[in-house]
Design a protein around this motif. Sequence first.
Motif, mmCIF file in Angstrom:
data_model
loop_
_atom_site.group_PDB
_atom_site.id
_atom_site.type_symbol
_atom_site.label_atom_id
_atom_site.label_comp_id
_atom_site.label_asym_id
_atom_site.label_seq_id
_atom_site.Cartn_x
_atom_site.Cartn_y
_atom_site.Cartn_z
ATOM 1 N N ASP A 173 0.851 -1.182 0.000
ATOM 2 C CA ASP A 173 0.000 0.000 0.000
ATOM 3 C C ASP A 173 0.891 1.239 0.000
ATOM 4 O O ASP A 173 1.253 1.757 1.052
ATOM 5 C CB ASP A 173 -0.923 -0.006 1.222
ATOM 6 C CG ASP A 173 -1.928 1.141 1.196
ATOM 7 O OD1 ASP A 173 -2.168 1.702 0.105
ATOM 8 O OD2 ASP A 173 -2.466 1.468 2.269
ATOM 9 N N GLY A 174 1.275 1.664 -1.175
ATOM 10 C CA GLY A 174 2.142 2.824 -1.315
ATOM 11 C C GLY A 174 2.810 2.808 -2.671
ATOM 12 O O GLY A 174 2.496 1.991 -3.537
ATOM 13 N N SER A 175 3.761 3.706 -2.840
ATOM 14 C CA SER A 175 4.437 3.855 -4.128
ATOM 15 C C SER A 175 5.540 2.808 -4.294
ATOM 16 O O SER A 175 6.009 2.205 -3.318
ATOM 17 C CB SER A 175 5.057 5.251 -4.233
ATOM 18 O OG SER A 175 6.152 5.371 -3.338
ATOM 19 N N PHE A 176 5.962 2.641 -5.530
ATOM 20 C CA PHE A 176 7.083 1.750 -5.837
ATOM 21 C C PHE A 176 8.323 2.190 -5.063
ATOM 22 O O PHE A 176 9.030 1.370 -4.474
ATOM 23 C CB PHE A 176 7.347 1.750 -7.352
ATOM 24 C CG PHE A 176 8.553 0.944 -7.744
ATOM 25 C CD1 PHE A 176 8.456 -0.428 -7.876
ATOM 26 C CD2 PHE A 176 9.767 1.564 -7.983
ATOM 27 C CE1 PHE A 176 9.575 -1.183 -8.230
ATOM 28 C CE2 PHE A 176 10.881 0.822 -8.338
ATOM 29 C CZ PHE A 176 10.781 -0.552 -8.457
ATOM 30 N N GLU A 177 8.590 3.488 -5.059
ATOM 31 C CA GLU A 177 9.768 4.013 -4.366
ATOM 32 C C GLU A 177 9.707 3.720 -2.869
ATOM 33 O O GLU A 177 10.713 3.361 -2.256
ATOM 34 C CB GLU A 177 9.909 5.520 -4.612
ATOM 35 C CG GLU A 177 10.264 5.878 -6.038
ATOM 36 C CD GLU A 177 9.068 5.811 -7.012
ATOM 37 O OE1 GLU A 177 7.890 5.761 -6.570
ATOM 38 O OE2 GLU A 177 9.325 5.780 -8.233
ATOM 39 N N ASP A 178 8.523 3.878 -2.271
ATOM 40 C CA ASP A 178 8.374 3.557 -0.850
ATOM 41 C C ASP A 178 8.598 2.069 -0.605
ATOM 42 O O ASP A 178 9.204 1.677 0.397
ATOM 43 C CB ASP A 178 6.989 3.963 -0.346
ATOM 44 C CG ASP A 178 6.813 5.468 -0.225
ATOM 45 O OD1 ASP A 178 7.827 6.208 -0.260
ATOM 46 O OD2 ASP A 178 5.651 5.909 -0.109
ATOM 47 N N ALA A 179 8.110 1.242 -1.520
ATOM 48 C CA ALA A 179 8.275 -0.207 -1.366
ATOM 49 C C ALA A 179 9.749 -0.600 -1.453
ATOM 50 O O ALA A 179 10.218 -1.417 -0.656
ATOM 51 C CB ALA A 179 7.454 -0.956 -2.411
ATOM 52 N N THR A 180 10.484 -0.046 -2.414
ATOM 53 C CA THR A 180 11.898 -0.407 -2.533
ATOM 54 C C THR A 180 12.676 0.048 -1.302
ATOM 55 O O THR A 180 13.543 -0.673 -0.816
ATOM 56 C CB THR A 180 12.551 0.164 -3.813
ATOM 57 O OG1 THR A 180 12.417 1.574 -3.843
ATOM 58 C CG2 THR A 180 11.933 -0.464 -5.057
ATOM 59 N N PHE A 181 12.352 1.229 -0.791
ATOM 60 C CA PHE A 181 13.017 1.707 0.430
ATOM 61 C C PHE A 181 12.696 0.778 1.599
ATOM 62 O O PHE A 181 13.585 0.417 2.386
ATOM 63 C CB PHE A 181 12.587 3.144 0.760
ATOM 64 C CG PHE A 181 13.201 3.663 2.016
ATOM 65 C CD1 PHE A 181 14.509 4.128 2.019
ATOM 66 C CD2 PHE A 181 12.483 3.669 3.196
ATOM 67 C CE1 PHE A 181 15.094 4.603 3.194
ATOM 68 C CE2 PHE A 181 13.053 4.134 4.375
ATOM 69 C CZ PHE A 181 14.367 4.601 4.377
#
Length: 148
Positions: free
Chosen positions: A33-41
């Motif tokens: 539940d969030g952006s791709f960038e948030d998921a990778t972080f």
Amino acid sequence: MTRSFLMATVLGGLMGVAGAAIAEDTSTVYEFDGSFEDATFSVESAIVGQGLVIDYVSHTGEMLNRTAGDVGSSVKLFEAADIFVFCSAVLSRKVMEADPMNIAHCPYGIFVAEREDKVMVGYRNYPQGPMQEVQALLDTIVQEAVGD
């Protein structure tokens, strides 16, 4: 581990994602539940938080998008897709002492992909036996990353 094997694993795991966690024969996938960038972080933080070192981040989505025309395709598979590649000296030694051919499963990978406005995080499923301890570690990392 070849890139084509990694891509096949990712593609196989992304088919039919609908729930919080989907366990298929090839992979387990969680929605993020969030952006791709948030998921990778979040994935990077969860891996490092386990005391592990990321050896490599494969930007598979970029490669697939960049080379689509070169291979005669116009299909955009992912908005973005990265695979974090790492190992655990402790677990790797343990599973390879149980069966040296478990080397075939090393290093380990966790993918993050965005497709059709959905972000997902997952990993390849491993065979029964000693490799289930590695799979449990991957599941712990992914669940932490997705906030479960």
